[in-house]
Design a protein around this motif. Structure first.
Motif: not given
Length: 117
Positions: A8-21, A47-62
């Motif tokens: 699961i990608l939870m990345v606020r910056e659109a360019g970085l999110r697109s590149m990572l995906a 999926g039995t093993a969800p992994v979260l990939v997030a950036d700092g701003p997304a984790t702070q907003a959670h």
């Protein structure tokens, strides 16, 4: 690599999110982008093993921030990019997105479970 891994990608910056995906998908990893964690949607996706990939701003907003994400039993692994390092957990990894190739470091963590280079 864990079977049935869903990233699961939870990345606020659109360019970085697109590149990572794109880079993670090209390396054979199932990737879904979300603005906020939705446990029922993750369950429906499978999926039995969800992994979260997030950036700092997304984790702070959670709600509850990184501490709440780290305490949530949903996650097999958490990979936080440029997030504050005050929270620790055995399944929590920090990756520096200023590295030349963050997707390579993240893919290495997903495959091997070791530290990012």
């Amino acid at each position: 690599m864990v079977l049935n891994m869903l990233v699961i990608l939870m990345v606020r910056e659109a360019g970085l999110r697109s590149m990572l995906a794109a880079r993670l998908a090209l390396s054979g990893i199932d990737v879904v982008s979300m603005e906020q964690v939705d446990a029922s949607r993750i369950t429906r996706l499978g999926g039995t093993a969800p992994v979260l990939v997030a950036d700092g701003p997304a984790t702070q907003a959670h709600p509850g921030g990184l501490a709440a994400l780290a305490a949530d039993p949903l996650w097999h692994r958490l990979i936080i990019m440029d997030g504050a390092g005050e929270v620790t957990a055995p399944h929590l990894h920090h990756v520096n997105v200023t590295t030349e190739e963050p997707a390579t470091a993240i893919a290495a963590l997903l495959r091997g479970g070791g530290a990012a280079q």
